[in-house]
Write an enzyme that holds these catalytic residues in place. Structure first.
Site: not given
Ligand code: PRP
Length: 205
Positions: A128, A178
């Protein structure tokens, strides 16, 4: 065997929840993941086979380093699709909480054995911001492996805050969704879902 009254009474509310119903949508299905993992394993096996493990002069197998806990599922499937001999080790890191420098990472559980002179492939479920893998890359490189490469199932390159080299990518994810499942969690749940899904907003927070 039937549950006794007492046992039924003890069944928690959590046991009644089907976590699949909390998905907004499935992003990568079980089939899509297994197909991609098979291809990645083939590519990695071919790469290391063609190098003839030249880097590891003692001829030891490729060492796969899985990062606990998210990478466990991917690592297990990837390794089983690989057609070269491999060894495993596991490492665990954690982000420091609020109040520390952004991206500060600490080692929670170290590898069991030295990696000096070894060919090492670090396996992640997701990259990420890049802080975790960059910390690990530097940490492991300081131990003088023969080679060090990184493989991630999902690469959220758009979220990157620090430059880091990624050698093998399963899925490049452009959107900032998400995601959970196939090893990835939210508050420790969803890791055992066999697919990767986008969690409904109402269950985040
Ligand atoms: C997740 C994931 C990576 C890291 C990536 O781990 O498994 O290790 O975050 O984030 P970054 O690129 O922003 O550093 P997490 O800390 O959630 O722990 P887990 O593996 O136990 O789920």
């Amino acid at each position: 065997m039937a549950f006794s009254r007492v046992a039924l009474h003890k069944v928690g509310i959590m046991d009644q929840i089907d976590l699949r119903t909390r998905m907004e949508r499935v992003l990568y299905s079980e089939d899509a993941i297994s197909e991609r993992v098979r291809k990645l394993a083939e590519q990695i096996s071919d790469d290391y086979r063609s190098r003839g493990h030249a880097a590891d002069r003692k001829g030891r197998p490729l060492l796969i380093v899985g990062i606990l806990r998210g990478a466990l599922v991917f690592m297990a499937d990837l390794a089983r699709e690989m057609t070269i001999p491999v060894e495993y080790d596991l490492i665990s890191v954690s982000s420091y909480g609020n109040g520390t420098a952004p991206g500060a990472v600490r080692l929670v559980k170290d590898l069991e054995r030295p990696i000096e002179g070894r060919d090492v492939l670090v396996v992640e479920d997701i990259i990420d911001t890049g802080y975790t893998i960059e910390y690990l890359r530097r940490n492991l490189e300081s131990r003088d492996p023969a080679s060090l490469r990184v493989c991630t199932l999902v690469d959220k390159a758009a979220r990157r805050e620090i430059q880091t080299q990624v050698d093998y990518v399963g899925f490049a994810l452009a959107e900032d969704a998400f995601i959970v499942g196939y090893g990835m969690d939210y508050a420790e749940l969803y890791r055992n879902l066999p697919f990767i899904g986008v969690l409904k907003q109402e269950y985040i927070g």
